[in-house]
Write a protein that holds these residues in place. Sequence first.
Motif, short mmCIF file in Angstrom:
data_model
loop_
_atom_site.label_atom_id
_atom_site.label_comp_id
_atom_site.label_asym_id
_atom_site.label_seq_id
_atom_site.Cartn_x
_atom_site.Cartn_y
_atom_site.Cartn_z
N TRP A 165 -8.29 3.89 -6.09
CA TRP A 165 -7.57 3.33 -6.63
C TRP A 165 -6.16 2.99 -5.89
CZ3 TRP A 165 -6.42 -0.90 -9.27
CH2 TRP A 165 -5.36 -0.95 -9.99
N ARG A 166 -5.85 4.30 -5.39
CA ARG A 166 -4.60 4.11 -4.60
C ARG A 166 -4.70 3.20 -3.35
NH1 ARG A 166 -4.19 9.28 -4.03
NH2 ARG A 166 -4.96 9.68 -2.13
N GLN A 167 -6.01 3.40 -2.89
CA GLN A 167 -6.18 2.65 -1.43
C GLN A 167 -6.54 1.18 -1.92
OE1 GLN A 167 -6.25 3.59 1.58
NE2 GLN A 167 -5.74 5.57 0.93
N VAL A 168 -7.06 0.74 -3.21
CA VAL A 168 -6.99 -0.56 -3.55
C VAL A 168 -5.55 -1.17 -3.63
CG1 VAL A 168 -7.60 -1.94 -5.55
CG2 VAL A 168 -9.29 -0.40 -4.72
N LEU A 169 -4.44 -0.32 -4.19
CA LEU A 169 -3.30 -0.94 -4.26
C LEU A 169 -2.58 -0.93 -2.92
CD1 LEU A 169 -1.88 1.64 -7.12
CD2 LEU A 169 -2.71 -0.67 -7.27
N PHE A 170 -2.90 -0.05 -2.02
CA PHE A 170 -2.78 -0.62 -0.61
C PHE A 170 -3.16 -1.88 -0.05
CE2 PHE A 170 -2.19 4.42 -0.04
CZ PHE A 170 -0.55 4.15 -0.27
N PHE A 171 -4.51 -1.92 -0.39
CA PHE A 171 -5.14 -3.27 0.21
C PHE A 171 -4.40 -4.47 -0.33
CE2 PHE A 171 -8.24 -6.57 -0.74
CZ PHE A 171 -8.92 -6.50 0.74
N ALA A 172 -4.13 -4.37 -1.74
CA ALA A 172 -3.58 -5.64 -2.44
C ALA A 172 -2.00 -5.54 -1.82
CB ALA A 172 -3.09 -4.92 -3.93
N HIS A 173 -1.25 -4.60 -1.53
CA HIS A 173 -0.23 -4.87 -0.96
C HIS A 173 -0.30 -5.56 0.45
CE1 HIS A 173 1.73 -2.05 -3.52
NE2 HIS A 173 3.01 -2.49 -3.21
N ASN A 174 -1.19 -5.07 1.27
CA ASN A 174 -1.58 -5.78 2.62
C ASN A 174 -2.15 -7.19 2.39
OD1 ASN A 174 -1.11 -3.36 4.00
ND2 ASN A 174 -3.01 -2.37 3.87
N LEU A 175 -2.70 -7.55 1.40
CA LEU A 175 -3.05 -8.86 1.23
C LEU A 175 -1.98 -9.93 1.33
CD1 LEU A 175 -5.89 -9.12 -1.29
CD2 LEU A 175 -6.30 -9.53 0.97
N VAL A 176 -0.67 -9.50 1.34
CA VAL A 176 0.21 -10.35 1.43
C VAL A 176 0.32 -10.85 2.72
CG1 VAL A 176 2.91 -10.58 1.19
CG2 VAL A 176 1.67 -9.18 -0.65
N VAL A 177 0.19 -10.06 3.57
CA VAL A 177 0.08 -10.54 4.90
C VAL A 177 -0.96 -11.42 5.52
CG1 VAL A 177 -0.26 -9.68 7.37
CG2 VAL A 177 0.96 -8.08 5.69
N TYR A 178 -2.23 -11.40 4.80
CA TYR A 178 -3.23 -12.47 4.90
C TYR A 178 -2.80 -13.71 4.40
CZ TYR A 178 -7.29 -15.06 3.66
OH TYR A 178 -8.16 -16.09 3.33
N PHE A 179 -2.26 -13.68 3.38
CA PHE A 179 -1.74 -14.98 2.87
C PHE A 179 -0.69 -15.61 3.64
CE2 PHE A 179 -3.46 -13.09 -1.34
CZ PHE A 179 -4.62 -14.09 -1.19
#
Length: 305
Positions: free
Chosen positions: A134-148
């Motif tokens: 779950w912690r890694q999923v939260l990191f992934f969600a933060h990093n998706l900002v860069v993708y967008f």
Amino acid sequence: MHPISTADGPAAPLAPNSRTFARAFADVRDAWHQRELWGHLGWQDIKQRYRRSVIGPLWITISMGTTALALGLLYSQLFGQELATFLPYVTAGFIIWNFILGVVTEGADVFIANEGLIKHLPAPVTVHVLRMVWRQVLFFAHNLVVYFIVLAIFFPALTEPYTMAGDVVGHPGLSWTVLLAIPAFLLVIVNAVWVALLFGIISTRFRDIPPVVHSFINLIFFMTPIVWHVGVLKKVTGGGEDAGWRVLIAELNPLYHFVEIVRAPLLGHTQSWHHWAVVGGFTVVGWALALIAMRNYRARVSYWV
């Protein structure tokens, strides 16, 4: 339970057998039902890491953005790629890789790092794995900002059909198929749980495993098409038999398939269903191995940490 006869007094009941697949399944099921516990602990991990920081978790996004930009600019020049399509490719790949990297490296230490909780909190051992994932999923969600952000900049180039240098077939561009990234990432999460369970149990028993994992994961990064793509192998060899066996080496890398099922829809690439077949096979085999490990050694984790 059958009593044990003793010479000193009443019989004592036998402890139920903990080495059963039913107990292993129950551990995973009970951990899932305790979503409030591992969900709260995962949030607290993020808050604790960036405690007293001015911009907090935005450092995750900034770090990912600068790394993706630097790698995209460098390797687009080295491989003669068009920046408008190659930078999104590197960004999406690096975001997915960062999730896999976190799961593998932290998964190997997941029980060792939670020694105190395991010894004092009566909870299924899978709770600690779900907390880490779950912690890694939260990191992934933060990093998706860069993708967008990258998607917004290069949107015109990604919505039209395009090819990358070395590609045999073209890519149709972004469309409704981008939604396939959602079930693909969910499938990656399902695999992340068994990876952490299996490696976590083995590493708890054999403490040399985590350093080995940390050493080899950096090597695997350069062997996985993250900052390069498979078409480059054909481009630099001019095709032919030499390109064939080099592409086969890339295909034999299981992490390539995990990255590709998520990255392809995010970029509007041609979806190759053999990636899904490989990931599906690893899902079945991996969970079988994890459940066997849980069946035999779940009860010993608290003694090994």
